[in-house]
Design a protein around this motif. Structure first.
Motif, PDB file in Angstrom:
ATOM      1  N   THR A 122       4.806 -12.828  -6.804  1.00 58.96           N
ATOM      2  CA  THR A 122       3.602 -12.021  -7.046  1.00 58.96           C
ATOM      3  C   THR A 122       2.871 -12.466  -8.302  1.00 58.96           C
ATOM      4  O   THR A 122       2.137 -11.670  -8.912  1.00 58.96           O
ATOM      5  CB  THR A 122       3.967 -10.525  -7.165  1.00 58.96           C
ATOM      6  OG1 THR A 122       4.967 -10.354  -8.189  1.00 58.96           O
ATOM      7  CG2 THR A 122       4.511  -9.995  -5.851  1.00 58.96           C
ATOM      8  N   LEU A 307      12.712  -2.967 -11.273  1.00 56.85           N
ATOM      9  CA  LEU A 307      11.873  -2.703 -10.111  1.00 56.85           C
ATOM     10  C   LEU A 307      10.841  -1.617 -10.404  1.00 56.85           C
ATOM     11  O   LEU A 307       9.698  -1.697  -9.932  1.00 56.85           O
ATOM     12  CB  LEU A 307      12.744  -2.295  -8.921  1.00 56.85           C
ATOM     13  CG  LEU A 307      13.652  -3.386  -8.344  1.00 56.85           C
ATOM     14  CD1 LEU A 307      14.544  -2.814  -7.260  1.00 56.85           C
ATOM     15  CD2 LEU A 307      12.818  -4.539  -7.806  1.00 56.85           C
ATOM     16  N   GLY A 308      11.241  -0.603 -11.176  1.00 58.38           N
ATOM     17  CA  GLY A 308      10.290   0.452 -11.515  1.00 58.38           C
ATOM     18  C   GLY A 308       9.127  -0.066 -12.329  1.00 58.38           C
ATOM     19  O   GLY A 308       7.957   0.260 -12.055  1.00 58.38           O
ATOM     20  N   GLY A 311       6.936  -2.317 -10.119  1.00 59.05           N
ATOM     21  CA  GLY A 311       6.109  -1.528  -9.222  1.00 59.05           C
ATOM     22  C   GLY A 311       4.967  -0.839  -9.940  1.00 59.05           C
ATOM     23  O   GLY A 311       3.844  -0.748  -9.419  1.00 59.05           O
ATOM     24  N   TYR A 312       5.225  -0.344 -11.148  1.00 61.03           N
ATOM     25  CA  TYR A 312       4.196   0.323 -11.947  1.00 61.03           C
ATOM     26  C   TYR A 312       3.042  -0.627 -12.259  1.00 61.03           C
ATOM     27  O   TYR A 312       1.860  -0.257 -12.163  1.00 61.03           O
ATOM     28  CB  TYR A 312       4.826   0.846 -13.234  1.00 61.03           C
ATOM     29  CG  TYR A 312       3.853   1.403 -14.238  1.00 61.03           C
ATOM     30  CD1 TYR A 312       3.195   2.608 -14.000  1.00 61.03           C
ATOM     31  CD2 TYR A 312       3.605   0.737 -15.437  1.00 61.03           C
ATOM     32  CE1 TYR A 312       2.298   3.135 -14.929  1.00 61.03           C
ATOM     33  CE2 TYR A 312       2.727   1.245 -16.374  1.00 61.03           C
ATOM     34  CZ  TYR A 312       2.069   2.445 -16.111  1.00 61.03           C
ATOM     35  OH  TYR A 312       1.196   2.953 -17.028  1.00 61.03           O
ATOM     36  N   ALA A 315       1.247  -1.933  -8.734  1.00 62.28           N
ATOM     37  CA  ALA A 315       0.739  -0.943  -7.775  1.00 62.28           C
ATOM     38  C   ALA A 315      -0.768  -1.024  -7.536  1.00 62.28           C
ATOM     39  O   ALA A 315      -1.209  -1.041  -6.374  1.00 62.28           O
ATOM     40  CB  ALA A 315       1.145   0.462  -8.221  1.00 62.28           C
ATOM     41  N   LEU A 318      -1.466  -4.184  -5.485  1.00 64.42           N
ATOM     42  CA  LEU A 318      -0.905  -4.091  -4.140  1.00 64.42           C
ATOM     43  C   LEU A 318      -1.746  -3.175  -3.257  1.00 64.42           C
ATOM     44  O   LEU A 318      -1.881  -3.413  -2.048  1.00 64.42           O
ATOM     45  CB  LEU A 318       0.542  -3.587  -4.206  1.00 64.42           C
ATOM     46  CG  LEU A 318       1.549  -4.550  -4.835  1.00 64.42           C
ATOM     47  CD1 LEU A 318       2.931  -3.919  -4.906  1.00 64.42           C
ATOM     48  CD2 LEU A 318       1.603  -5.871  -4.059  1.00 64.42           C
TER      49      LEU A 318
END
Length: 544
Positions: A122, A307-308, A311-312, A315, A318
């Motif tokens: 990513t 992972l948190g 993802g934050y 987000a 995405l």
């Protein structure tokens, strides 16, 4: 003909000749892509020129005085502030995560490796940074322009955290790797960990001080807070003070050269190498009966936090990928944009990584100078960490003189040799050479294990090249030849996301099909190949 330790190999004279022949293309690429532009930048720094084709006058040291007066040292200090948190993550969090994964067995370690592929696949700093910033300030330019230095440092830390931890943990896992799964080679593992930490720390500093994405104001950096790379590009391309911009480039090049020589010197002094442990090797990662439940708990907590945070940060971007909304510029299709984005860096990657692999095999495998062969890395060392930015003025002048501005050819990144890849391949073939010296056979046994490494390095270099948007910003003005990054910057400059049109372009910077390709490839390489590589330092062993 007998090999070094009785194995069957090629003749020594053939090794010398073949090694020098394979090294020659990399030497030519070094001269063309790095040495000559560096010399040209140095010459330009002692001249005064205010127009692209205008007359030049001697300037003595005035350009350097002006560069410092305009804030070069302050800019460098700001860039080093941006590097503080990534350094902490690289030298503390990443090794702790790798150490926990090392002590919990094979399956949890492979799961860890698979998750580490996420931030690699990513990697889209411009799109992620723009989406993250717009998600928090919306179209409020005043809130964006009033961001503090602390906000910029925090933003840079959040955007780089996943990538730094992923790269660092991967390297430390290799340094902690023991081929037999037991407690042997503990001293060598500690030496390898220290070497990895040293080189990784130098790399983090070098990348941060010349990172265009982290220093660009779109990520919430105030006008008075800017990095040295942004300053020298503005001096050259906006103010047309080419001599002052070149002086700033030389100062930055000197710093990067010192960091590069230190990194290569550390690798040479410690006799660092990369060992391939074999396709059939299935190490447990820890001796039977010694799996540590505390380590497992720490690993789970660490991965959840990893992972948190990832993802934050990802987000907002995405969501843009999932929606795919937003109209594209007139006369441009998604296919045309993707061709402009991915094909030029692919050409540079094929040539640059290919030449690096040949040169690495020549130095580390064929060893034309015998035990002193690794010293052949020293001519490349000053440019180990040098990207396009510090040499942008020289490369731009060359492209302009060749009539390559606003063309597809001009979009091809100007670095025709990937020097970090050359160092990595040299260390790898040095480890493979030990296997040959221990009685192995020169040929496929030595070369075939390098193919996945070639794929891994090539994919990573291609992805980084496609997401590096400084060079396209310099050489392309027309939207017909603009990659997705350029179009996104143009749209942000026009509306700052007020009409929602930037979201569609964010989805074009790294579209879902390419994201899926890189994710599958990096997971497969992490689990199936990189887990079989071990970083070693110190006296060579008689086995891989």
């Amino acid at each position: 003909m007998p090999g070094p330790s009785g194995g069957v190999g090629i003749g020594r004279s053939a090794q010398v000749v073949t090694g020098l022949l394979l090294l020659a293309p990399a030497a030519v690429a070094l001269l063309w892509s790095y040495v000559l532009p560096s010399v040209g930048t140095l010459v330009e720094s002692f001249r005064q020129r205010s127009l692209l084709d205008g007359p030049t006058e001697p300037a003595g040291g005035d350009n350097y005085a002006q560069a410092i007066e305009r804030g070069f040292l302050g800019d460098l200090g700001f860039a080093l502030l941006l590097a503080l948190v990534p350094l902490l993550l690289a030298l503390l969090v990443a090794p702790l995560l790798a150490l926990a994964a090392r002590h919990v067995g094979r399956v949890p370690r492979l799961v860890t490796r698979a998750l580490l592929a996420l931030p690699l696949a990513t990697y889209a700093p411009l799109a992620v940074g723009a989406a993250w910033t717009l998600d928090r300030v919306g179209a409020d330019r005043d809130a964006w322009a009033q961001a503090s230095t602390l906000t910029a440092v925090r933003t840079a830390a959040l955007l780089t955290a996943g990538l730094v931890v992923a790269v660092g943990a991967t390297l430390f896992l290799g340094a902690l790797r023991r081929p037999d799964g037991g407690a042997s080679s503990g001293g060598r593992s500690r030496s390898a960990v220290l070497v990895v930490a040293g080189v990784l720390g130098l790399a983090v500093v070098a990348v941060t001080v010349q990172s265009w994405s982290l220093q660009w104001p779109v990520l919430g950096v105030r006008r008075e807070d800017t990095g040295p790379l942004v300053r020298l590009v503005q001096d050259s391309m906006v103010r047309l003070d080419f001599g002052v911009g070149a002086a700033g480039s030389v100062l930055l090049l000197v710093l990067l050269a010192v960091l590069g020589v230190l990194a290569v010197g550390l690798l040479l002094v410690t006799r660092t190498r990369i060992v391939f442990t074999g396709w059939r090797d299935r190490p447990t990662g820890t001796a039977p009966g010694t799996r540590n439940p505390i380590a497992l708990g720490l690993l789970v907590v660490g991965l959840l936090a990893f992972l948190g945070l990832l993802g934050y940060v990802l987000a907002p971007w995405l969501r843009s990928l999932a929606s795919g909304s937003g109209e594209l510029p007139a006369r441009l299709s998604a296919g045309r944009i993707q061709a402009n984005t991915w094909l030029p860096p692919l050409i540079s990657t094929v040539v640059g990584v290919g030449l690096a692999a040949l040169a690495g095999f020549a130095i580390g495998g064929l060893r034309p100078l015998g035990r002193a062969s690794e010293l052949l890395l020293l001519p490349f060392a000053p440019w180990l960490f040098v990207g396009v930015g510090p040499l942008a003025i020289a490369h731009f002048d060359r492209a302009r003189e060749a009539g390559q501005l606003d063309t597809f050819v001009g979009l091809i990144p100007p670095g025709w040799l990937c020097i970090p890849a050359l160092v990595a391949f040299t260390l790898f073939f040095r480890g493979q050479r030990e296997h040959w010296a221990a009685g192995g056979r020169f040929g496929p046994t030595m070369l075939l294990p390098a193919l996945p490494l070639l794929a891994a390095v090539g994919l990573l270099d291609w992805l980084i090249g496609a997401q590096s948007w400084l060079w396209p910003r310099l050489v392309v003005q027309s939207i017909e030849h603009a990659p997705a990054s350029n179009l996104l910057v143009m749209r942000l400059a026009e509306t700052f996301g007020a009409d929602g049109s930037a979201q569609g372009l964010m989805a074009q910077v790294l579209p879902l099909p390419m994201l899926a390709l890189f994710l599958v490839a990096f997971v497969a390489l992490q689990v199936g190949y990189l887990d079989r590589l071990a970083v070693r330092a110190g006296t060579a062993e008689n086995r891989p």
